[in-house]
Design a protein around this motif. Sequence first.
Motif, PDB file in Angstrom:
ATOM      1  N   SER A  64       1.537  19.835   4.605  1.00 52.09           N
ATOM      2  CA  SER A  64       0.187  19.491   5.032  1.00 52.09           C
ATOM      3  C   SER A  64      -0.789  19.518   3.870  1.00 52.09           C
ATOM      4  O   SER A  64      -1.854  18.919   3.929  1.00 52.09           O
ATOM      5  N   LYS A  65      -0.409  20.190   2.789  1.00 57.43           N
ATOM      6  CA  LYS A  65      -1.331  20.265   1.650  1.00 57.43           C
ATOM      7  C   LYS A  65      -1.468  18.914   0.947  1.00 57.43           C
ATOM      8  O   LYS A  65      -2.413  18.683   0.227  1.00 57.43           O
ATOM      9  N   ILE A  66      -0.481  18.033   1.164  1.00 59.48           N
ATOM     10  CA  ILE A  66      -0.580  16.696   0.560  1.00 59.48           C
ATOM     11  C   ILE A  66      -1.783  15.956   1.129  1.00 59.48           C
ATOM     12  O   ILE A  66      -2.465  15.235   0.446  1.00 59.48           O
ATOM     13  N   TRP A  67      -2.013  16.182   2.402  1.00 54.87           N
ATOM     14  CA  TRP A  67      -3.075  15.456   3.102  1.00 54.87           C
ATOM     15  C   TRP A  67      -4.390  16.226   2.959  1.00 54.87           C
ATOM     16  O   TRP A  67      -4.742  17.019   3.802  1.00 54.87           O
ATOM     17  N   LYS A  68      -5.079  15.995   1.871  1.00 57.31           N
ATOM     18  CA  LYS A  68      -6.354  16.685   1.665  1.00 57.31           C
ATOM     19  C   LYS A  68      -7.502  15.693   1.837  1.00 57.31           C
ATOM     20  O   LYS A  68      -7.407  14.541   1.433  1.00 57.31           O
ATOM     21  N   LEU A  69      -8.545  16.171   2.422  1.00 53.91           N
ATOM     22  CA  LEU A  69      -9.718  15.314   2.585  1.00 53.91           C
ATOM     23  C   LEU A  69     -10.366  15.069   1.222  1.00 53.91           C
ATOM     24  O   LEU A  69     -10.547  15.996   0.438  1.00 53.91           O
ATOM     25  N   THR A  70     -10.661  13.812   0.966  1.00 51.44           N
ATOM     26  CA  THR A  70     -11.423  13.481  -0.238  1.00 51.44           C
ATOM     27  C   THR A  70     -12.796  12.995   0.202  1.00 51.44           C
ATOM     28  O   THR A  70     -12.898  12.037   0.966  1.00 51.44           O
ATOM     29  N   GLU A  71     -13.808  13.688  -0.239  1.00 50.93           N
ATOM     30  CA  GLU A  71     -15.151  13.311   0.165  1.00 50.93           C
ATOM     31  C   GLU A  71     -15.691  12.263  -0.807  1.00 50.93           C
ATOM     32  O   GLU A  71     -15.722  12.471  -2.021  1.00 50.93           O
ATOM     33  N   ILE A  72     -16.032  11.112  -0.275  1.00 51.83           N
ATOM     34  CA  ILE A  72     -16.587  10.036  -1.121  1.00 51.83           C
ATOM     35  C   ILE A  72     -18.098  10.006  -0.902  1.00 51.83           C
ATOM     36  O   ILE A  72     -18.564   9.713   0.201  1.00 51.83           O
ATOM     37  N   SER A  73     -18.823  10.345  -1.961  1.00 52.21           N
ATOM     38  CA  SER A  73     -20.281  10.420  -1.819  1.00 52.21           C
ATOM     39  C   SER A  73     -21.018   9.540  -2.835  1.00 52.21           C
ATOM     40  O   SER A  73     -22.208   9.305  -2.709  1.00 52.21           O
ATOM     41  N   GLU A  74     -20.290   9.076  -3.851  1.00 53.16           N
ATOM     42  CA  GLU A  74     -20.924   8.257  -4.879  1.00 53.16           C
ATOM     43  C   GLU A  74     -20.359   6.840  -4.848  1.00 53.16           C
ATOM     44  O   GLU A  74     -19.163   6.635  -4.653  1.00 53.16           O
ATOM     45  N   SER A  75     -21.220   5.875  -5.091  1.00 53.67           N
ATOM     46  CA  SER A  75     -20.768   4.487  -5.092  1.00 53.67           C
ATOM     47  C   SER A  75     -19.774   4.226  -6.226  1.00 53.67           C
ATOM     48  O   SER A  75     -18.938   3.331  -6.147  1.00 53.67           O
ATOM     49  N   SER A  76     -19.860   5.040  -7.279  1.00 52.41           N
ATOM     50  CA  SER A  76     -18.938   4.852  -8.405  1.00 52.41           C
ATOM     51  C   SER A  76     -17.495   5.163  -8.008  1.00 52.41           C
ATOM     52  O   SER A  76     -16.552   4.772  -8.696  1.00 52.41           O
ATOM     53  N   GLN A  77     -17.331   5.907  -6.907  1.00 54.27           N
ATOM     54  CA  GLN A  77     -15.984   6.219  -6.450  1.00 54.27           C
ATOM     55  C   GLN A  77     -15.348   5.042  -5.703  1.00 54.27           C
ATOM     56  O   GLN A  77     -14.163   5.075  -5.389  1.00 54.27           O
ATOM     57  N   CYS A  78     -16.135   4.040  -5.382  1.00 54.81           N
ATOM     58  CA  CYS A  78     -15.634   2.895  -4.606  1.00 54.81           C
ATOM     59  C   CYS A  78     -15.561   1.650  -5.482  1.00 54.81           C
ATOM     60  O   CYS A  78     -16.309   1.497  -6.450  1.00 54.81           O
ATOM     61  N   ARG A  79     -14.662   0.769  -5.130  1.00 50.48           N
ATOM     62  CA  ARG A  79     -14.627  -0.556  -5.742  1.00 50.48           C
ATOM     63  C   ARG A  79     -14.553  -1.578  -4.626  1.00 50.48           C
ATOM     64  O   ARG A  79     -13.810  -1.395  -3.673  1.00 50.48           O
ATOM     65  N   SER A  80     -15.321  -2.629  -4.777  1.00 51.06           N
ATOM     66  CA  SER A  80     -15.278  -3.667  -3.747  1.00 51.06           C
ATOM     67  C   SER A  80     -14.846  -4.975  -4.376  1.00 51.06           C
ATOM     68  O   SER A  80     -15.004  -5.191  -5.589  1.00 51.06           O
ATOM     69  N   LEU A  81     -14.291  -5.835  -3.544  1.00 52.67           N
ATOM     70  CA  LEU A  81     -13.791  -7.115  -4.030  1.00 52.67           C
ATOM     71  C   LEU A  81     -13.946  -8.123  -2.909  1.00 52.67           C
ATOM     72  O   LEU A  81     -13.561  -7.869  -1.769  1.00 52.67           O
ATOM     73  N   ARG A  82     -14.548  -9.250  -3.228  1.00 53.02           N
ATOM     74  CA  ARG A  82     -14.691 -10.298  -2.218  1.00 53.02           C
ATOM     75  C   ARG A  82     -13.496 -11.231  -2.323  1.00 53.02           C
ATOM     76  O   ARG A  82     -13.201 -11.759  -3.393  1.00 53.02           O
ATOM     77  N   LEU A  83     -12.795 -11.413  -1.211  1.00 50.64           N
ATOM     78  CA  LEU A  83     -11.607 -12.263  -1.225  1.00 50.64           C
ATOM     79  C   LEU A  83     -12.030 -13.737  -1.169  1.00 50.64           C
ATOM     80  O   LEU A  83     -12.838 -14.120  -0.329  1.00 50.64           O
ATOM     81  N   PRO A  84     -11.462 -14.544  -2.057  1.00 53.03           N
ATOM     82  CA  PRO A  84     -11.851 -15.968  -2.070  1.00 53.03           C
ATOM     83  C   PRO A  84     -11.270 -16.709  -0.876  1.00 53.03           C
ATOM     84  O   PRO A  84     -10.132 -16.466  -0.480  1.00 53.03           O
ATOM     85  N   GLU A  85     -12.066 -17.606  -0.279  1.00 53.71           N
ATOM     86  CA  GLU A  85     -11.530 -18.475   0.772  1.00 53.71           C
ATOM     87  C   GLU A  85     -12.378 -19.739   0.816  1.00 53.71           C
ATOM     88  O   GLU A  85     -13.566 -19.729   0.537  1.00 53.71           O
ATOM     89  N   ASN A  86     -11.718 -20.839   1.126  1.00 52.69           N
ATOM     90  CA  ASN A  86     -12.417 -22.129   1.121  1.00 52.69           C
ATOM     91  C   ASN A  86     -12.304 -22.842   2.462  1.00 52.69           C
ATOM     92  O   ASN A  86     -12.458 -24.051   2.543  1.00 52.69           O
ATOM     93  N   LEU A  87     -12.007 -22.096   3.510  1.00 49.53           N
ATOM     94  CA  LEU A  87     -11.808 -22.739   4.812  1.00 49.53           C
ATOM     95  C   LEU A  87     -13.010 -22.546   5.731  1.00 49.53           C
ATOM     96  O   LEU A  87     -12.950 -22.848   6.906  1.00 49.53           O
ATOM     97  N   ARG A  88     -14.083 -22.024   5.187  1.00 48.18           N
ATOM     98  CA  ARG A  88     -15.321 -21.826   5.948  1.00 48.18           C
ATOM     99  C   ARG A  88     -15.077 -21.021   7.224  1.00 48.18           C
ATOM    100  O   ARG A  88     -15.498 -21.376   8.313  1.00 48.18           O
ATOM    101  N   VAL A  89     -14.382 -19.944   7.062  1.00 42.95           N
ATOM    102  CA  VAL A  89     -14.117 -19.053   8.187  1.00 42.95           C
ATOM    103  C   VAL A  89     -15.379 -18.241   8.477  1.00 42.95           C
ATOM    104  O   VAL A  89     -15.972 -17.658   7.569  1.00 42.95           O
TER     105      VAL A  89
END
Length: 937
Positions: free
Chosen positions: A738-763
């Motif tokens: 159970s120690k493998i499963w530790k909560l990680t608190e994300i509080s700063e935007s620097s801890q996240c990365r975002s990526l916009r997936l390309p699409e050309n089908l006007r979904v």
Amino acid sequence: MSSLSRELVFLILQFLDEEKFKETVHKLEQESGFFFNMKYFEDEVHNGNWDEVEKYLSGFTKVDDNRYSMKIFFEIRKQKYLEALDKHDRSKAVEILVKDLKVFATFNEELFKEITQLLTLENFRENEQLSKYGDTKSARAIMLVELKKLIEANPLFRDKLQFPTLKNSRLRTLINQSLNWQHQLCKNPRPNPDIKTLFVDHSCGQPNGARAPSPANNPLLGSLPKAGGFPPLGAHGPFQPTATPVPAPLAGWMSNPSAVTHPAVSAGAIGLGASSIPAALKHPRTPPTNPSVDYPSADSDHVSKRARPMGISDEVNLPVNVLQVTFPGHGHSQTFIAPDDLPKAVARTLNQGSSPMSMDFHPVRQTLLLVGTNVGDIALWEVGSRERLVSKNFKVWDLSVCSMPLQAALVKDPAVSVNRVIWSPDGSLFGVAYSRHIVQIYSYHGGDEVRQHLEIDAHVGGVNDIAFSLPNKQLCVITCGDDKTIKVWDASNGTKQYTFEGHEAPVYSVCPHYKENIQFIFSTALDGKIKAWLYDNMGSRVDYEAPGRWCTTMAYSADGTSKEGESFIVEWNESEGAVKRTYQGFRKRSLGVVQFDTTKNRYLAAGDDFSIKFWDMDNVQPLTSYDAEGGLPASPRIRFNKDGSLLAVSANDNGIKILANSDGMRLLRTLENLSYDNSRTPEAPKPTINPISAAAAATSAALADRSASVVAIPGMNGDARSFADVKPRITEESSDKSKIWKLTEISESSQCRSLRLPENLRVTKISRLIFTNSGNAILALASNAIHLLWKWQRSDRNSNGKATASVSPQLWQPSSGILMTNDVADTNPEEAVPCFALSKNDSYVMSASGGKISLFNMMTFKTMATFMPPPPAATFLAFHPQDNNIIAIGMDDSTIQIYNVRVDEVKSKLIGHSKRITGLAFSHALNVLVSSGADSQ
């Protein structure tokens, strides 16, 4: 027709089939309407014998019986019409159009016009919808697949698609047994009697010419002949003399049957709901006067099959002399020992604190018991852990809105008793009917969380009964009372919808039911009147007199009556308004109203004479009785849980005893183990297991015999999930894991990365999104039913080619340029529930967007198959982890279908939810499927 007459027809069908009376056997199938021979039907369709096809069908259904029947006849007649057009036989086509197809014009005029216009075409394949019509042979085969699904889904064919499993030549065997009995009764039995006729009873000639006594009149018979005294009827020559009689030869004759020679058809159905007519009424059962014979029911839902007793009673006048077998030690004639599946071991004793008046087990969580008492208390018990989760004393929630008669009655005498407690069908609500005016409805949210939902000032005087029903798919509460009325209330807001008046005495019991899609309510009053009501204001449709003219309670399909201390429980044929059978064995003058309950559509139990008495519902004589180790009141209250593994019984000194069979014991032990294991986990936080989920898991046979270590792992969304280790030896390691499963608190935007997936089908909207199992792609399903696949390629920046936010993936399409596009139903796409699932090796995606289910090849995007057109529509899909051909399909009608893609067949159907399926997951380690629904279960 009685149940034995019905079974006699099956025996005759088997005999005719074995003797190769081919035409006669199918004529009897059609005229009796008991068995639909799918193999014969298929042959006739393949051969194009349309008149015989419709004639055979007419024994089971008519065109306008229901929508399934209408579609069956339409498909057949349309095929006949197209074949005439294909042969350019216009006059024949016109005749079919006028005589056969015009009947459908009243239901769909546009369709009829379109069919008529085919006459104007040189080749009907010019019509876009018929462009793929091949030759006659292939068209018939395609139609037959559709017809089989419609027949299997049609309620009128339920229980008629599977021939009972019988031993070969069963009718001959029964006649041989009869001859053995008759020969045993001969005063001067010859060693080699000569059987020359079956038209009269056999008797060996006597010196003075006197006839042997009839076995029915022989009081001295105490034993039966051995089997095998007579050879098969087909054998020539004399038969062997019978051996010395012994008490148990009958079991030898009634051994487990082999497979039936008559063609049997599986009744795996598409879109089949719960049976619209209870089996007890549709197909009367067989009274058991002999030991059990395996007699599988034609259960379309493939639930576990159970041996049914089979025997002979006076219901059918067979040309045989039948004798009761009496076992020593029983006061009445009875022919078999009590079955092991009756709950008879005292597993728990609970102290309620006041005397239980009514009890009801939760419909899903089978160890959760609701109790109402004589002082107005209600309690919720988890009988597995012996824990009282909820205890509430009677209190009017809002006295200011109560009627003046109720306020005056409570001031004069504040004592209130509970008359009835009951769960709603999905277990999300429970109702309490009190001895004063009031009904209270609570909502249940798992564990010990119970909330006030509705309080209704329902009747003047006592509220004697309460029930839930679902007319027009709207949950309602039905009540009846001392004011001689029945009332129907909206379960969501308490609005009164109907008041039924017509009884001339206090109404004691209500029993909602539906039959052939007609919803109705039976009510019983203290003057013995039974009435039936539809959900309208047109008055009672049916009036019957109950036996003894004093009716206390009614349930499908038996009622308990009492007059001057005499008790009856009878099985009532509501179609004829007559008593079918009266169960015997009650104390001559019962000390109170006898309460009863039924389980498994087979066993009846009643509390009488300081004990619980059991009957097989096919036999009027009691099966057995138990005193539950003593301490029961004169007429104990009783209640089975849903699967019949537990029986709650009220006891003296405010107690409740929980009786269990072996399955019930396992269920209770498993819950006890889960509770014990939870308390032993030192380093893990206390698991907040939803009790309904725990109970569902506990019923798994795989869990039942293993003491599993349960560790709670807090999820990212705050829920606590319990993981049971598969191997018990890992118990010591569990806290480390159970120690493998530790909560990680994300509080700063620097801890996240975002990526916009390309699409050309006007979904405009992505409805579903999933990572592939290999972790190198994302698959999405858009609201316009198109699938999008993004893949990460290996590169300098992404050497392993796995998903990452630091490198943008490519929108991938095969060189053919085709798109994976789902079938879209005619409904609004916004209302559709999109769903998809990936096979374990990422080779296939199965998907639906409100229409048919599609199976796509992920490498080529080609559609491999489409199946299961709505309704019902698929709302969740899951591949079996070991076999890509097996898929679980959750439907919007609350069912789950286990489907084999390779053979295009529904293998089984799971019923238990009351609203659409929202989630499905196969265990990778256990043989278990877990489901969730919009019913919060």
